[in-house]
Design a protein around this motif. Structure first.
Motif, PDB file in Angstrom:
ATOM      1  N   TYR A 116      -0.424 -66.496 -20.465  1.00  0.00           N
ATOM      2  CA  TYR A 116       0.095 -66.586 -21.032  1.00  0.00           C
ATOM      3  C   TYR A 116       0.296 -66.492 -22.570  1.00  0.00           C
ATOM      4  CZ  TYR A 116       4.901 -67.337 -23.843  1.00  0.00           C
ATOM      5  OH  TYR A 116       5.641 -66.989 -24.238  1.00  0.00           O
ATOM      6  N   SER A 117      -0.475 -67.534 -22.961  1.00  0.00           N
ATOM      7  CA  SER A 117      -0.843 -67.674 -24.394  1.00  0.00           C
ATOM      8  C   SER A 117      -2.673 -66.432 -24.414  1.00  0.00           C
ATOM      9  CB  SER A 117      -1.355 -69.149 -24.665  1.00  0.00           C
ATOM     10  OG  SER A 117      -2.464 -69.651 -24.116  1.00  0.00           O
ATOM     11  N   SER A 118      -3.034 -66.192 -23.727  1.00  0.00           N
ATOM     12  CA  SER A 118      -3.918 -65.480 -23.749  1.00  0.00           C
ATOM     13  C   SER A 118      -3.605 -63.935 -23.784  1.00  0.00           C
ATOM     14  CB  SER A 118      -5.400 -65.896 -23.394  1.00  0.00           C
ATOM     15  OG  SER A 118      -5.452 -66.206 -21.895  1.00  0.00           O
ATOM     16  N   LEU A 123       1.183 -59.255 -25.608  1.00  0.00           N
ATOM     17  CA  LEU A 123       1.727 -58.086 -24.800  1.00  0.00           C
ATOM     18  C   LEU A 123       3.985 -58.551 -25.300  1.00  0.00           C
ATOM     19  CD1 LEU A 123       0.873 -57.831 -21.023  1.00  0.00           C
ATOM     20  CD2 LEU A 123       0.515 -55.774 -23.247  1.00  0.00           C
ATOM     21  N   ASP A 124       4.187 -59.307 -25.398  1.00  0.00           N
ATOM     22  CA  ASP A 124       5.265 -59.930 -26.000  1.00  0.00           C
ATOM     23  C   ASP A 124       5.058 -59.867 -27.500  1.00  0.00           C
ATOM     24  OD1 ASP A 124       6.404 -60.557 -23.426  1.00  0.00           O
ATOM     25  OD2 ASP A 124       6.025 -63.063 -23.422  1.00  0.00           O
ATOM     26  N   SER A 324      -4.054 -53.812 -17.858  1.00  0.00           N
ATOM     27  CA  SER A 324      -3.822 -54.913 -18.173  1.00  0.00           C
ATOM     28  C   SER A 324      -2.846 -56.097 -17.255  1.00  0.00           C
ATOM     29  CB  SER A 324      -2.861 -54.547 -19.247  1.00  0.00           C
ATOM     30  OG  SER A 324      -1.539 -54.081 -19.859  1.00  0.00           O
ATOM     31  N   CYS A 325      -2.543 -57.059 -17.564  1.00  0.00           N
ATOM     32  CA  CYS A 325      -1.676 -57.492 -16.418  1.00  0.00           C
ATOM     33  C   CYS A 325      -0.498 -56.787 -16.203  1.00  0.00           C
ATOM     34  CB  CYS A 325      -0.993 -58.962 -17.578  1.00  0.00           C
ATOM     35  SG  CYS A 325      -1.961 -59.752 -17.485  1.00  0.00           S
ATOM     36  N   PRO A 326       0.315 -57.190 -15.290  1.00  0.00           N
ATOM     37  CA  PRO A 326       1.533 -56.351 -14.271  1.00  0.00           C
ATOM     38  C   PRO A 326       2.600 -56.645 -15.634  1.00  0.00           C
ATOM     39  CG  PRO A 326       0.779 -57.927 -12.740  1.00  0.00           C
ATOM     40  CD  PRO A 326      -0.232 -57.593 -13.767  1.00  0.00           C
ATOM     41  N   PRO A 327       4.008 -56.427 -15.165  1.00  0.00           N
ATOM     42  CA  PRO A 327       5.315 -56.796 -16.416  1.00  0.00           C
ATOM     43  C   PRO A 327       5.143 -58.254 -15.449  1.00  0.00           C
ATOM     44  CG  PRO A 327       5.590 -54.896 -15.175  1.00  0.00           C
ATOM     45  CD  PRO A 327       3.908 -55.563 -14.767  1.00  0.00           C
TER      46      PRO A 327
END
Length: 345
Positions: A116-118, A123-124, A324-327
């Motif tokens: 989440y933090s890295s 992304l958010d 990148s990370c999926p949604p």
């Protein structure tokens, strides 16, 4: 959507003078109800270094090197830079990109891992900056995780070998490599995915472990371990461990002659590196009679500059392959480095 027409460097940001320190910490901790006295305590870490975090200057140097490397590689992309927590702020940078007519940008984040933090928080923040810029804001795609890329692993291995050479000659052969990364709550680590990877370790721990293994392979067979630093959540909440200073005590008790700290979780120097390792961990090692050296972060190494150029070229060649990370990945709502109770970076 047209091809990429700009490059965006996204970083954490840091103060550049004593007057910046408290406003910066307030940005980092906004909405988390951190006591003022706790912010003042953390501020002292910055004041000890003149109120200046090294990260902004490292970003300037990195961007200057990238512009030269892009030109040499024939990449005609204007380069922008925006931070999450201090100037140049990401929202201001995206507004400037919008005004300049940028339509489709490629973002590189100064964090190699998934959590989440890295990852997700970046992304958010990009999404929020685009929303504030309005309907004409560019689409911004984040470059994939790069924890195992030779341009990341190689500079860390070079730095580890250099740090070993700084130790007294009699203890070099017996030195232990101590890889450090920012601790996060175990629940956040588990939420880093991938889907089905429950309970921990999750993507964050798995990627860090692989990066440490790859670096260790290139440094002559020294024993190694991944540990964590900068934990500051509620005592009752499980965070990743062991803590670096606790592990240094374990090494000393076991008769190890020396420790080389390799900040594998960091691309550039943060205050966690300069204070938590160069001051606190070094003092712990000294009190234990343990020879100590700290490897440099890779952020301005030529190999790391080349890594970014290669990842840009990779994405330009395959613009529809979003790695990148999926949604639904790395979502986390509990306390941690970006949502409550944590030590500001």
């Amino acid at each position: 959507m047209p091809a990429y027409d700009a490059f965006l460097l996204v970083s954490f940001g840091g103060p550049e003078g004593p007057a910046d320190v408290m406003p910066f910490l307030e940005n980092v901790t906004r909405g988390r109800r951190i006591p003022r006295e706790r912010l003042a305590e953390v501020a002292e870490h910055y004041y000890a270094f003149g109120g200046v975090s090294p990260i902004n200057q490292q970003c300037r140097d990195l961007l200057a090197a990238l512009e030269k490397d892009f030109a040499a590689a024939g990449l005609n992309l204007p380069a922008y830079w925006g931070n999450r927590n201090w100037h140049p702020m990401l929202t201001d940078t995206v507004a400037a990109m919008t005004a300049a007519g940028v339509r489709h940008a490629l973002a590189f984040v100064t964090s190699a891992y998934g959590s989440y933090s890295s990852c997700r928080q970046y992304l958010d923040d990009i999404e929020q900056a685009c929303a504030r810029a309005g309907a004409a804001a560019p689409r911004i795609d984040k470059i994939r995780h790069y924890f195992n890329h030779p341009g990341f692993v190689g500079p860390l291995a070079d730095a580890a070998r250099t740090a070993i050479e700084r130790l007294p000659q009699p203890v070099r052969g017996g030195a232990h490599l101590v890889f450090t990364a920012h601790s996060i709550p175990e629940a956040m680590a588990a939420a880093s995915g991938p889907p089905g990877d429950r309970p921990p370790p999750g993507r964050y721990v798995t990627q860090l472990t692989e990066a440490a293994r790859l670096v260790a392979e290139r440094t002559g067979g020294h024993p190694w371990r991944l540990v964590y630093q900068s934990r500051s959540g509620p005592p009752a909440q499980p965070w990743l461990g062991p803590d670096v200073r606790d592990y240094l005590a374990e090494l000393a008790a076991a008769g190890a002659p020396a420790a080389v700290l390799v900040p594998v979780g960091f691309v550039s120097d943060h205050m966690e590196v300069r204070h938590d390792l160069d001051v606190e961990a070094a003092e712990t090692a000294g009190s234990l009679g343990l020879a100590f050296a700290r490897a440099a972060t890779p952020g301005r190494h030529p190999g790391f500059v080349s890594l970014i150029t290669e990842l840009v070229q990779e994405r330009l060649a395959h613009p529809d392959e979003d790695q990148s990370c999926p949604p639904d990945c790395c979502r986390y709502a509990g306390p941690g480095p970006r949502t409550g109770g944590a030590r500001p970076a």
